[in-house]
Design a protein around this motif. Sequence first.
Motif, PDB file in Angstrom:
ATOM      1  N   GLU A  13     -12.496  19.980 -37.512  1.00 62.88           N
ATOM      2  CA  GLU A  13     -11.450  18.971 -37.902  1.00 62.88           C
ATOM      3  C   GLU A  13     -10.236  19.149 -37.478  1.00 62.88           C
ATOM      4  O   GLU A  13     -10.012  20.491 -37.098  1.00 62.88           O
ATOM      5  CB  GLU A  13     -11.350  19.196 -39.652  1.00 62.88           C
ATOM      6  CG  GLU A  13     -12.749  18.998 -40.333  1.00 62.88           C
ATOM      7  CD  GLU A  13     -12.571  19.010 -41.972  1.00 62.88           C
ATOM      8  OE1 GLU A  13     -11.449  19.269 -42.523  1.00 62.88           O
ATOM      9  OE2 GLU A  13     -13.457  18.569 -42.832  1.00 62.88           O
ATOM     10  N   HIS A  26      -6.196  18.908 -38.031  1.00 57.21           N
ATOM     11  CA  HIS A  26      -5.302  18.911 -38.926  1.00 57.21           C
ATOM     12  C   HIS A  26      -4.084  18.530 -38.489  1.00 57.21           C
ATOM     13  O   HIS A  26      -3.614  18.934 -37.333  1.00 57.21           O
ATOM     14  CB  HIS A  26      -5.326  20.601 -39.597  1.00 57.21           C
ATOM     15  CG  HIS A  26      -4.047  20.545 -40.652  1.00 57.21           C
ATOM     16  ND1 HIS A  26      -4.044  20.289 -41.563  1.00 57.21           N
ATOM     17  CD2 HIS A  26      -2.828  21.381 -40.282  1.00 57.21           C
ATOM     18  CE1 HIS A  26      -2.804  20.578 -42.230  1.00 57.21           C
ATOM     19  NE2 HIS A  26      -1.902  21.188 -41.237  1.00 57.21           N
ATOM     20  N   LYS A  48     -13.668  23.634 -40.820  1.00 51.76           N
ATOM     21  CA  LYS A  48     -13.451  22.835 -42.088  1.00 51.76           C
ATOM     22  C   LYS A  48     -13.064  23.926 -43.011  1.00 51.76           C
ATOM     23  O   LYS A  48     -12.448  23.643 -43.941  1.00 51.76           O
ATOM     24  CB  LYS A  48     -15.098  22.370 -42.426  1.00 51.76           C
ATOM     25  CG  LYS A  48     -15.490  21.096 -41.870  1.00 51.76           C
ATOM     26  CD  LYS A  48     -16.680  20.586 -42.274  1.00 51.76           C
ATOM     27  CE  LYS A  48     -17.071  19.226 -41.924  1.00 51.76           C
ATOM     28  NZ  LYS A  48     -18.363  18.723 -42.299  1.00 51.76           N
ATOM     29  N   GLN A  49     -13.636  25.083 -43.164  1.00 54.32           N
ATOM     30  CA  GLN A  49     -13.182  26.133 -44.007  1.00 54.32           C
ATOM     31  C   GLN A  49     -11.673  26.274 -44.113  1.00 54.32           C
ATOM     32  O   GLN A  49     -11.037  26.344 -45.403  1.00 54.32           O
ATOM     33  CB  GLN A  49     -14.057  27.561 -43.881  1.00 54.32           C
ATOM     34  CG  GLN A  49     -13.694  28.412 -45.144  1.00 54.32           C
ATOM     35  CD  GLN A  49     -14.256  27.934 -46.412  1.00 54.32           C
ATOM     36  OE1 GLN A  49     -15.392  27.486 -46.572  1.00 54.32           O
ATOM     37  NE2 GLN A  49     -13.490  27.682 -47.207  1.00 54.32           N
ATOM     38  N   HIS A  83      -9.425  24.449 -43.168  1.00 53.38           N
ATOM     39  CA  HIS A  83      -8.746  23.042 -43.525  1.00 53.38           C
ATOM     40  C   HIS A  83      -8.642  23.095 -45.052  1.00 53.38           C
ATOM     41  O   HIS A  83      -7.710  22.808 -45.615  1.00 53.38           O
ATOM     42  CB  HIS A  83      -9.517  21.995 -42.904  1.00 53.38           C
ATOM     43  CG  HIS A  83      -8.666  20.739 -42.691  1.00 53.38           C
ATOM     44  ND1 HIS A  83      -9.099  19.538 -42.323  1.00 53.38           N
ATOM     45  CD2 HIS A  83      -7.188  20.584 -42.725  1.00 53.38           C
ATOM     46  CE1 HIS A  83      -8.053  18.629 -42.422  1.00 53.38           C
ATOM     47  NE2 HIS A  83      -6.754  19.280 -42.587  1.00 53.38           N
ATOM     48  N   LYS A  84      -9.666  23.290 -45.497  1.00 57.21           N
ATOM     49  CA  LYS A  84      -9.907  23.377 -46.821  1.00 57.21           C
ATOM     50  C   LYS A  84      -8.986  24.310 -47.526  1.00 57.21           C
ATOM     51  O   LYS A  84      -8.368  24.303 -48.631  1.00 57.21           O
ATOM     52  CB  LYS A  84     -11.447  23.658 -47.356  1.00 57.21           C
ATOM     53  CG  LYS A  84     -11.766  23.636 -48.808  1.00 57.21           C
ATOM     54  CD  LYS A  84     -13.280  24.002 -49.175  1.00 57.21           C
ATOM     55  CE  LYS A  84     -13.400  23.976 -50.744  1.00 57.21           C
ATOM     56  NZ  LYS A  84     -14.889  24.310 -50.820  1.00 57.21           N
ATOM     57  N   ASP A  85      -8.983  25.598 -46.993  1.00 56.31           N
ATOM     58  CA  ASP A  85      -8.260  26.669 -47.734  1.00 56.31           C
ATOM     59  C   ASP A  85      -6.909  26.425 -47.550  1.00 56.31           C
ATOM     60  O   ASP A  85      -6.090  26.847 -48.487  1.00 56.31           O
ATOM     61  CB  ASP A  85      -8.602  28.039 -46.779  1.00 56.31           C
ATOM     62  CG  ASP A  85     -10.138  28.589 -47.195  1.00 56.31           C
ATOM     63  OD1 ASP A  85     -10.624  28.096 -48.102  1.00 56.31           O
ATOM     64  OD2 ASP A  85     -10.489  29.454 -46.487  1.00 56.31           O
ATOM     65  N   HIS A 106      -5.304  23.456 -47.767  1.00 55.79           N
ATOM     66  CA  HIS A 106      -4.763  22.393 -48.793  1.00 55.79           C
ATOM     67  C   HIS A 106      -5.311  22.983 -49.897  1.00 55.79           C
ATOM     68  O   HIS A 106      -4.796  22.323 -51.208  1.00 55.79           O
ATOM     69  CB  HIS A 106      -5.862  21.001 -48.464  1.00 55.79           C
ATOM     70  CG  HIS A 106      -5.324  20.198 -47.166  1.00 55.79           C
ATOM     71  ND1 HIS A 106      -4.077  19.723 -47.255  1.00 55.79           N
ATOM     72  CD2 HIS A 106      -5.714  20.183 -45.886  1.00 55.79           C
ATOM     73  CE1 HIS A 106      -3.912  18.926 -46.264  1.00 55.79           C
ATOM     74  NE2 HIS A 106      -5.191  19.393 -45.383  1.00 55.79           N
ATOM     75  N   SER A 107      -5.986  23.897 -50.252  1.00 60.46           N
ATOM     76  CA  SER A 107      -6.076  24.764 -51.524  1.00 60.46           C
ATOM     77  C   SER A 107      -5.166  25.800 -51.757  1.00 60.46           C
ATOM     78  O   SER A 107      -4.971  26.553 -52.745  1.00 60.46           O
ATOM     79  CB  SER A 107      -7.480  25.297 -51.788  1.00 60.46           C
ATOM     80  OG  SER A 107      -8.470  24.289 -51.581  1.00 60.46           O
TER      81      SER A 107
END
Length: 265
Positions: free
Chosen positions: A201, A203, A224-225, A227-229, A231-232
Amino acid sequence: MNYHRFKLPKAYCPKCSRKVELLFSEESSLSPQFYICFKCKTIGQFGVGELSTNDFSAFTIERKKEIQEIVEEIPDKYIYKAKGSQLRLEEKSDTYVRRWLSLYEYEKVFGEKIGFETIDFREDIGLCKWCNRPLEGRRRSFCSDRCSRNYGKATFFKRGISTLPYRIASRDRFYCRVTGEDLAMINRFGVRIPASNQQLEIHHLVLVSAGGSDHEANLLTVSKQVHKDYHSGVAYAVQAIENIKEQQLLLHRDKMYAKKINKST
């Protein structure tokens, strides 16, 4: 009055984004001036006579400069919230939706081309890009037409990523900038191909919601991981990406924020 018919960089159709043909008189800016798109049959007027030549070199230096400025008046295909922003106005719903800038829009907004047009992962240029077999004769990239087609499908026709983010991934050689994870596709021959393995992804360092632009300095290849982390709010991802963001802002702050559009113009 004679008209000259020719093409120029940045002269693209506002409907289909194909290059248009321009009709300008050599002498006067007071005469009607047109652009024509033969793809979608669009005619626009900037302001006919005989089409005498296709040669732009017939114009004086002053007239050439004047025409270049007039060409900038061709309306953009889409209305964006700000210059360089991903947020495009959707006419039907009158709301802004996300959409990557095209390469033409990128160049027009930022006044520069994005690099990284092609990327070649081969360590030995004497081997096929797809199957890693030795090249024979005059072949320079692929050992067969089949390999060429398979490579084209993976890196263009079925890559599942827009051109601009693909260029950013190519710049980063398909590695996550935070963890170093390899995000490139590995084909059945075990060859690393410049295409996403579906875990890649892009960013925005300055978030789109905070006015971030699509300039390459504001874009980062991550998994992806990660990116997810980020935003989390996971610490390792936030810290690493914020460090990169601070470094980039020192060098490219003016390009990383989309410029507000003057509504009065």
